[in-house]
Enzyme design. Sequence first.
Site, mmCIF file in Angstrom:
data_model
loop_
_atom_site.group_PDB
_atom_site.id
_atom_site.type_symbol
_atom_site.label_atom_id
_atom_site.label_comp_id
_atom_site.label_asym_id
_atom_site.label_seq_id
_atom_site.Cartn_x
_atom_site.Cartn_y
_atom_site.Cartn_z
ATOM 1 N N ASP A 17 1.062 -1.608 0.018
ATOM 2 C CA ASP A 17 0.645 -0.108 -0.215
ATOM 3 C C ASP A 17 1.445 0.951 0.190
ATOM 4 O O ASP A 17 1.697 1.667 1.058
ATOM 5 C CB ASP A 17 -0.470 -0.352 1.336
ATOM 6 C CG ASP A 17 -2.015 1.133 1.128
ATOM 7 O OD1 ASP A 17 -1.877 2.381 0.551
ATOM 8 O OD2 ASP A 17 -2.471 0.412 2.516
ATOM 9 N N ASN A 33 -7.963 10.923 -11.058
ATOM 10 C CA ASN A 33 -9.501 11.435 -12.614
ATOM 11 C C ASN A 33 -9.195 12.771 -12.847
ATOM 12 O O ASN A 33 -8.699 13.752 -12.022
ATOM 13 C CB ASN A 33 -10.708 11.177 -11.634
ATOM 14 C CG ASN A 33 -11.401 11.453 -11.184
ATOM 15 O OD1 ASN A 33 -11.359 12.707 -11.214
ATOM 16 N ND2 ASN A 33 -11.985 10.939 -10.482
ATOM 17 N N GLY A 41 -9.898 2.915 -5.495
ATOM 18 C CA GLY A 41 -8.546 2.572 -5.948
ATOM 19 C C GLY A 41 -7.218 3.550 -4.350
ATOM 20 O O GLY A 41 -7.849 3.774 -3.740
ATOM 21 N N VAL A 42 -6.721 3.708 -5.564
ATOM 22 C CA VAL A 42 -5.504 3.708 -4.794
ATOM 23 C C VAL A 42 -5.183 5.369 -4.180
ATOM 24 O O VAL A 42 -5.868 5.823 -3.531
ATOM 25 C CB VAL A 42 -4.126 3.681 -5.846
ATOM 26 C CG1 VAL A 42 -4.247 4.788 -7.002
ATOM 27 C CG2 VAL A 42 -3.074 4.124 -4.717
ATOM 28 N N ASP A 43 -6.630 5.923 -5.540
ATOM 29 C CA ASP A 43 -6.956 7.484 -5.482
ATOM 30 C C ASP A 43 -7.754 7.379 -3.915
ATOM 31 O O ASP A 43 -7.403 8.537 -2.819
ATOM 32 C CB ASP A 43 -7.849 7.777 -5.989
ATOM 33 C CG ASP A 43 -8.096 9.517 -6.968
ATOM 34 O OD1 ASP A 43 -7.546 9.988 -5.771
ATOM 35 O OD2 ASP A 43 -9.045 9.974 -7.171
ATOM 36 N N SER A 130 -3.451 3.743 -13.993
ATOM 37 C CA SER A 130 -4.414 3.133 -15.088
ATOM 38 C C SER A 130 -4.682 1.479 -14.684
ATOM 39 O O SER A 130 -4.951 1.565 -16.484
ATOM 40 C CB SER A 130 -3.967 3.726 -16.844
ATOM 41 O OG SER A 130 -4.203 5.340 -16.387
ATOM 42 N N THR A 131 -3.999 1.229 -14.187
ATOM 43 C CA THR A 131 -3.727 -0.024 -13.879
ATOM 44 C C THR A 131 -5.247 -0.808 -13.933
ATOM 45 O O THR A 131 -4.626 -2.094 -13.203
ATOM 46 C CB THR A 131 -2.938 -0.761 -13.602
ATOM 47 O OG1 THR A 131 -2.238 -0.795 -12.756
ATOM 48 C CG2 THR A 131 -1.864 -1.144 -14.304
ATOM 49 N N TYR A 134 -9.050 2.206 -15.017
ATOM 50 C CA TYR A 134 -9.059 2.550 -15.888
ATOM 51 C C TYR A 134 -8.479 1.828 -17.056
ATOM 52 O O TYR A 134 -8.302 1.541 -18.191
ATOM 53 C CB TYR A 134 -7.991 3.597 -16.288
ATOM 54 C CG TYR A 134 -8.700 4.857 -15.743
ATOM 55 C CD1 TYR A 134 -9.863 5.198 -15.330
ATOM 56 C CD2 TYR A 134 -7.473 5.438 -15.579
ATOM 57 C CE1 TYR A 134 -10.454 6.520 -14.984
ATOM 58 C CE2 TYR A 134 -8.581 7.594 -15.419
ATOM 59 C CZ TYR A 134 -10.181 7.341 -14.800
ATOM 60 O OH TYR A 134 -10.057 8.296 -14.974
HETATM 61 N N1 APR Z 1 -1.527 1.008 -3.270
HETATM 62 C C1 APR Z 1 -0.671 1.220 -3.787
HETATM 63 N N2 APR Z 1 -1.405 1.066 -5.220
HETATM 64 C C2 APR Z 1 -2.752 0.849 -5.270
HETATM 65 C C3 APR Z 1 -3.185 0.851 -3.568
HETATM 66 C C4 APR Z 1 -2.735 1.794 -2.894
HETATM 67 N N3 APR Z 1 -3.282 1.861 -1.574
HETATM 68 N N4 APR Z 1 -4.917 0.459 -4.156
HETATM 69 C C5 APR Z 1 -4.990 0.583 -5.534
HETATM 70 N N5 APR Z 1 -3.704 0.204 -5.534
HETATM 71 C C6 APR Z 1 -3.384 -0.035 -7.439
HETATM 72 C C7 APR Z 1 -4.227 -0.976 -7.968
HETATM 73 O O1 APR Z 1 -3.319 -2.545 -7.777
HETATM 74 C C8 APR Z 1 -4.454 -1.233 -9.456
HETATM 75 O O2 APR Z 1 -3.179 -1.637 -10.070
HETATM 76 O O3 APR Z 1 -3.284 0.755 -8.221
HETATM 77 C C9 APR Z 1 -3.759 0.739 -8.896
HETATM 78 C C10 APR Z 1 -4.012 1.697 -10.320
HETATM 79 O O4 APR Z 1 -5.508 1.818 -10.038
HETATM 80 P P1 APR Z 1 -6.725 2.817 -9.598
HETATM 81 O O5 APR Z 1 -6.283 2.948 -7.952
HETATM 82 O O6 APR Z 1 -8.100 2.018 -10.123
HETATM 83 O O7 APR Z 1 -6.069 3.488 -10.057
HETATM 84 P P2 APR Z 1 -6.696 3.955 -12.522
HETATM 85 O O8 APR Z 1 -6.539 3.141 -13.349
HETATM 86 O O9 APR Z 1 -5.780 4.881 -12.690
HETATM 87 O O10 APR Z 1 -7.725 4.597 -12.004
HETATM 88 C C11 APR Z 1 -8.700 5.988 -11.549
HETATM 89 O O11 APR Z 1 -10.207 4.971 -10.792
HETATM 90 O O12 APR Z 1 -10.117 5.789 -8.232
HETATM 91 C C12 APR Z 1 -10.124 6.124 -9.226
HETATM 92 O O13 APR Z 1 -10.263 8.637 -8.587
HETATM 93 C C13 APR Z 1 -9.526 7.457 -9.405
HETATM 94 O O14 APR Z 1 -11.047 7.364 -11.259
HETATM 95 C C14 APR Z 1 -9.726 7.321 -10.509
HETATM 96 C C15 APR Z 1 -9.567 6.074 -11.683
#
Ligand code: APR
Length: 186
Positions: A17, A33, A41-43, A130-131, A134
């Site tokens: 994390d 976003n 997700g990470v956001d 993005s993984t 997205y």
């Molecule tokens: N720490 C590190 N990596 C993380 C964590 C964390 N706490 N939580 C999730 N991830 C990883 C996931 O494994 C994923 O492969 O982050 C990667 C990116 O996934 P998302 O968070 O869904 O981001 P993304 O694909 O860029 O999509 C962005 O998702 O949450 C929304 O607001 C965000 O609309 C935006 C979109």
Amino acid sequence: MEQKEDLSDRIWIEKGDITQLRFKVGAIVNAANSSLMGGGGVDGAIHRAGGPDIIRECSMIIEEDGPCPTGQAVITAAGNLQARFVIHAVGPVWQGGKNNEAQDLTNCYRNSLLISRKYMLRRIAFPNISTGAYKYPKDEAAAIAVHTTIDFLLENEYPLAVIFCCFDDENYNWTKYYLDNYLKQA
Ligand code: APR
């Protein structure tokens, strides 16, 4: 084979994390976003751990400049996180690969690195942008993340080091694969 510069002390991988890194970094990069208003997700994890200071600053940026375009990045304070800053980078939504996604994802990493250079940050940590929601293929996204970062570090002193913080096994394995391939030739 061409001799490559050894970057093993400037780029490495952590698993887990990104809000719970075992050391302090200058900036944590967020997979945001265009609205900069948080999400899942990470956001979501970054906003939960960082607290309301981050969204407050994001709102001010949106008020002044409007939505953050895909491929761009902005910097805010990091609230309660173990970092000075959060760099919010807007990755592309995967649409099959013919919609400029690779260039947009490259820009995302490069623009985050340019901000880190401007602020002369010592260490920054990236998630696999993005993984998740997205849906960018993890193999191709890892290749872009690693190669864009290596190219940047070879040409720039700052950031001093970049950490890829990979949350899931597939991202970890692909990121390690591309990084090891480079380091093996150095
Ligand atoms: N720490 C590190 N990596 C993380 C964590 C964390 N706490 N939580 C999730 N991830 C990883 C996931 O494994 C994923 O492969 O982050 C990667 C990116 O996934 P998302 O968070 O869904 O981001 P993304 O694909 O860029 O999509 C962005 O998702 O949450 C929304 O607001 C965000 O609309 C935006 C979109």
